[in-house]
Write a protein that holds these residues in place. Sequence first.
Motif, PDB file in Angstrom:
ATOM      1  N   GLU A  28      -1.851  -7.504  24.310  1.00  0.00           N
ATOM      2  CA  GLU A  28      -2.253  -6.614  25.413  1.00  0.00           C
ATOM      3  C   GLU A  28      -3.139  -7.348  26.410  1.00  0.00           C
ATOM      4  OE1 GLU A  28      -2.302  -2.200  23.341  1.00  0.00           O
ATOM      5  OE2 GLU A  28      -3.948  -3.585  22.881  1.00  0.00           O
ATOM      6  N   MET A  29      -4.048  -8.171  25.921  1.00  0.00           N
ATOM      7  CA  MET A  29      -4.913  -8.949  26.807  1.00  0.00           C
ATOM      8  C   MET A  29      -4.084  -9.896  27.669  1.00  0.00           C
ATOM      9  SD  MET A  29      -8.068 -10.046  24.363  1.00  0.00           S
ATOM     10  CE  MET A  29      -8.237  -9.120  22.851  1.00  0.00           C
ATOM     11  N   GLU A  30      -3.104 -10.513  27.027  1.00  0.00           N
ATOM     12  CA  GLU A  30      -2.247 -11.443  27.762  1.00  0.00           C
ATOM     13  C   GLU A  30      -1.364 -10.705  28.765  1.00  0.00           C
ATOM     14  OE1 GLU A  30       0.658 -15.219  26.815  1.00  0.00           O
ATOM     15  OE2 GLU A  30      -0.031 -13.977  25.149  1.00  0.00           O
ATOM     16  N   GLU A  31      -0.839  -9.558  28.370  1.00  0.00           N
ATOM     17  CA  GLU A  31       0.013  -8.776  29.266  1.00  0.00           C
ATOM     18  C   GLU A  31      -0.759  -8.290  30.496  1.00  0.00           C
ATOM     19  OE1 GLU A  31       3.049  -4.940  29.179  1.00  0.00           O
ATOM     20  OE2 GLU A  31       1.703  -5.255  27.496  1.00  0.00           O
ATOM     21  N   ALA A  32      -2.030  -7.931  30.299  1.00  0.00           N
ATOM     22  CA  ALA A  32      -2.874  -7.476  31.409  1.00  0.00           C
ATOM     23  C   ALA A  32      -3.434  -8.645  32.211  1.00  0.00           C
ATOM     24  CB  ALA A  32      -4.013  -6.608  30.877  1.00  0.00           C
ATOM     25  N   LYS A  33      -3.200  -9.859  31.755  1.00  0.00           N
ATOM     26  CA  LYS A  33      -3.615 -11.097  32.426  1.00  0.00           C
ATOM     27  C   LYS A  33      -5.125 -11.293  32.452  1.00  0.00           C
ATOM     28  CE  LYS A  33       0.646 -11.974  33.901  1.00  0.00           C
ATOM     29  NZ  LYS A  33       1.610 -12.194  32.906  1.00  0.00           N
ATOM     30  N   VAL A  34      -5.861 -10.627  31.550  1.00  0.00           N
ATOM     31  CA  VAL A  34      -7.304 -10.871  31.453  1.00  0.00           C
ATOM     32  C   VAL A  34      -7.584 -12.046  30.529  1.00  0.00           C
ATOM     33  CG1 VAL A  34      -8.025  -8.530  32.038  1.00  0.00           C
ATOM     34  CG2 VAL A  34      -7.642  -9.129  29.645  1.00  0.00           C
ATOM     35  N   ALA A  35      -6.588 -12.435  29.748  1.00  0.00           N
ATOM     36  CA  ALA A  35      -6.660 -13.633  28.908  1.00  0.00           C
ATOM     37  C   ALA A  35      -5.337 -14.375  29.073  1.00  0.00           C
ATOM     38  CB  ALA A  35      -6.892 -13.260  27.454  1.00  0.00           C
ATOM     39  N   LEU A  36      -5.430 -15.682  29.129  1.00  0.00           N
ATOM     40  CA  LEU A  36      -4.237 -16.506  29.295  1.00  0.00           C
ATOM     41  C   LEU A  36      -4.068 -17.409  28.080  1.00  0.00           C
ATOM     42  CD1 LEU A  36      -4.671 -17.525  33.046  1.00  0.00           C
ATOM     43  CD2 LEU A  36      -3.379 -15.600  32.102  1.00  0.00           C
ATOM     44  N   LYS A  37      -2.835 -17.795  27.818  1.00  0.00           N
ATOM     45  CA  LYS A  37      -2.528 -18.622  26.653  1.00  0.00           C
ATOM     46  C   LYS A  37      -2.508 -20.093  27.046  1.00  0.00           C
ATOM     47  CE  LYS A  37       0.244 -17.025  23.483  1.00  0.00           C
ATOM     48  NZ  LYS A  37       1.453 -16.562  22.783  1.00  0.00           N
ATOM     49  N   SER A  38      -3.131 -20.893  26.206  1.00  0.00           N
ATOM     50  CA  SER A  38      -3.061 -22.348  26.349  1.00  0.00           C
ATOM     51  C   SER A  38      -2.631 -22.920  25.003  1.00  0.00           C
ATOM     52  CB  SER A  38      -4.430 -22.918  26.755  1.00  0.00           C
ATOM     53  OG  SER A  38      -5.317 -22.904  25.647  1.00  0.00           O
ATOM     54  N   SER A  39      -2.551 -24.230  24.931  1.00  0.00           N
ATOM     55  CA  SER A  39      -2.165 -24.862  23.664  1.00  0.00           C
ATOM     56  C   SER A  39      -3.206 -24.614  22.575  1.00  0.00           C
ATOM     57  CB  SER A  39      -1.968 -26.365  23.874  1.00  0.00           C
ATOM     58  OG  SER A  39      -3.160 -26.946  24.352  1.00  0.00           O
ATOM     59  N   ARG A  40      -4.421 -24.256  22.961  1.00  0.00           N
ATOM     60  CA  ARG A  40      -5.496 -23.985  21.990  1.00  0.00           C
ATOM     61  C   ARG A  40      -5.696 -22.501  21.726  1.00  0.00           C
ATOM     62  NH1 ARG A  40     -10.207 -27.239  24.658  1.00  0.00           N
ATOM     63  NH2 ARG A  40      -8.972 -26.842  26.498  1.00  0.00           N
ATOM     64  N   GLY A  41      -4.823 -21.647  22.270  1.00  0.00           N
ATOM     65  CA  GLY A  41      -4.952 -20.207  22.071  1.00  0.00           C
ATOM     66  C   GLY A  41      -5.309 -19.495  23.363  1.00  0.00           C
ATOM     67  N   LEU A  42      -5.799 -18.260  23.238  1.00  0.00           N
ATOM     68  CA  LEU A  42      -6.168 -17.478  24.421  1.00  0.00           C
ATOM     69  C   LEU A  42      -7.507 -17.933  24.977  1.00  0.00           C
ATOM     70  CD1 LEU A  42      -5.269 -13.765  23.580  1.00  0.00           C
ATOM     71  CD2 LEU A  42      -4.012 -15.391  24.975  1.00  0.00           C
ATOM     72  N   TYR A  43      -7.628 -17.838  26.306  1.00  0.00           N
ATOM     73  CA  TYR A  43      -8.904 -18.149  26.952  1.00  0.00           C
ATOM     74  C   TYR A  43      -9.118 -17.191  28.127  1.00  0.00           C
ATOM     75  CZ  TYR A  43      -6.329 -20.466  30.714  1.00  0.00           C
ATOM     76  OH  TYR A  43      -5.495 -20.733  31.769  1.00  0.00           O
ATOM     77  N   ASP A  44     -10.369 -17.063  28.528  1.00  0.00           N
ATOM     78  CA  ASP A  44     -10.763 -16.229  29.659  1.00  0.00           C
ATOM     79  C   ASP A  44     -10.692 -17.078  30.926  1.00  0.00           C
ATOM     80  OD1 ASP A  44     -12.045 -14.704  31.595  1.00  0.00           O
ATOM     81  OD2 ASP A  44     -13.967 -14.617  30.544  1.00  0.00           O
ATOM     82  N   PRO A  45      -9.757 -16.789  31.834  1.00  0.00           N
ATOM     83  CA  PRO A  45      -9.636 -17.620  33.041  1.00  0.00           C
ATOM     84  C   PRO A  45     -10.815 -17.465  34.010  1.00  0.00           C
ATOM     85  CG  PRO A  45      -8.162 -15.740  33.185  1.00  0.00           C
ATOM     86  CD  PRO A  45      -8.760 -15.729  31.804  1.00  0.00           C
ATOM     87  N   GLN A  46     -11.638 -16.444  33.792  1.00  0.00           N
ATOM     88  CA  GLN A  46     -12.795 -16.235  34.664  1.00  0.00           C
ATOM     89  C   GLN A  46     -14.067 -16.895  34.123  1.00  0.00           C
ATOM     90  OE1 GLN A  46     -12.582 -15.083  37.566  1.00  0.00           O
ATOM     91  NE2 GLN A  46     -10.898 -13.664  37.671  1.00  0.00           N
ATOM     92  N   SER A  47     -13.975 -17.626  33.014  1.00  0.00           N
ATOM     93  CA  SER A  47     -15.158 -18.248  32.408  1.00  0.00           C
ATOM     94  C   SER A  47     -15.964 -19.041  33.424  1.00  0.00           C
ATOM     95  CB  SER A  47     -14.748 -19.181  31.266  1.00  0.00           C
ATOM     96  OG  SER A  47     -14.486 -18.442  30.115  1.00  0.00           O
ATOM     97  N   ASN A  48     -17.278 -18.909  33.305  1.00  0.00           N
ATOM     98  CA  ASN A  48     -18.235 -19.619  34.160  1.00  0.00           C
ATOM     99  C   ASN A  48     -18.068 -19.286  35.634  1.00  0.00           C
ATOM    100  OD1 ASN A  48     -19.714 -21.072  32.186  1.00  0.00           O
ATOM    101  ND2 ASN A  48     -17.905 -22.354  31.906  1.00  0.00           N
ATOM    102  N   ARG A  49     -17.793 -18.038  35.923  1.00  0.00           N
ATOM    103  CA  ARG A  49     -17.610 -17.622  37.315  1.00  0.00           C
ATOM    104  C   ARG A  49     -18.380 -16.336  37.608  1.00  0.00           C
ATOM    105  NH1 ARG A  49     -13.090 -20.311  39.578  1.00  0.00           N
ATOM    106  NH2 ARG A  49     -11.890 -21.393  37.994  1.00  0.00           N
ATOM    107  N   PHE A  50     -18.814 -16.236  38.847  1.00  0.00           N
ATOM    108  CA  PHE A  50     -19.306 -14.977  39.396  1.00  0.00           C
ATOM    109  C   PHE A  50     -18.068 -14.109  39.539  1.00  0.00           C
ATOM    110  CE2 PHE A  50     -19.422 -12.994  43.707  1.00  0.00           C
ATOM    111  CZ  PHE A  50     -20.201 -11.892  43.371  1.00  0.00           C
ATOM    112  N   VAL A  51     -18.100 -12.901  38.978  1.00  0.00           N
ATOM    113  CA  VAL A  51     -16.899 -12.076  38.908  1.00  0.00           C
ATOM    114  C   VAL A  51     -17.076 -10.788  39.712  1.00  0.00           C
ATOM    115  CG1 VAL A  51     -15.321 -10.859  37.367  1.00  0.00           C
ATOM    116  CG2 VAL A  51     -16.323 -13.023  36.651  1.00  0.00           C
ATOM    117  N   THR A  52     -16.069 -10.503  40.527  1.00  0.00           N
ATOM    118  CA  THR A  52     -16.002  -9.274  41.303  1.00  0.00           C
ATOM    119  C   THR A  52     -14.824  -8.449  40.794  1.00  0.00           C
ATOM    120  OG1 THR A  52     -16.818 -10.457  43.249  1.00  0.00           O
ATOM    121  CG2 THR A  52     -15.764  -8.328  43.634  1.00  0.00           C
ATOM    122  N   PRO A  53     -15.094  -7.275  40.228  1.00  0.00           N
ATOM    123  CA  PRO A  53     -13.978  -6.428  39.810  1.00  0.00           C
ATOM    124  C   PRO A  53     -13.283  -5.818  41.024  1.00  0.00           C
ATOM    125  CG  PRO A  53     -16.069  -5.631  38.898  1.00  0.00           C
ATOM    126  CD  PRO A  53     -16.377  -6.715  39.875  1.00  0.00           C
TER     127      PRO A  53
END
Length: 181
Positions: free
Chosen positions: A39-64
């Motif tokens: 579900e996280m991947e489908e909603a695109k809030v987490a993306l898949k890499s060779s090491r598993g899921l990660y948060d693409p917004q990591s270390n960022r100022f985030v605006t919803p």
Amino acid sequence: YLASRGLSQTTITNFGLGYSIDGEDLIRFLKEKGYTYAEMEEAKVALKSSRGLYDPQSNRFVTPIMNSNKNVVAFGGRIIGAKKEGVGKYYNSMESFIFHKSNEIFGQHIVKTLRNIKDVILVEGYMDVISLYQAGIQNAVASMGTALTAEQARIIKRYAQKVYYMYDGDEAGQKGMLRGV
């Protein structure tokens, strides 16, 4: 960072501004709330890499990015400080089953609450809307870029009949404004 931009706590709260901490905190948080990795991947809030899921917004100022019902449908992120090699300064949510950029207007959750507005100021980006709000101008929305779509124009028309363009003065902004008019 937000204080250095002159933003009040009210503005920060009304736009839900925050910071995404490095690591897997978001993924753990969503997992604890009962969401699956799929579900996280489908909603695109987490993306898949060779090491598993990660948060693409990591270390960022985030605006919803919120829809007119104040539901968060996407995020815009900006690196604060020096960026790492190969990492873009900005990262915006990808299109998903809940987010279609061409069907959303940033700031409409604020404009929707205003009564008897005669006009809307259309700007390009999130911080343009947020800065105007901080300065007491609450009738601003952003097309999230220079490409105003027909659906975005229809959304704006719900709130006001008159639109003032205030895109950036650069070539892209000026061309986008002419296309939109």
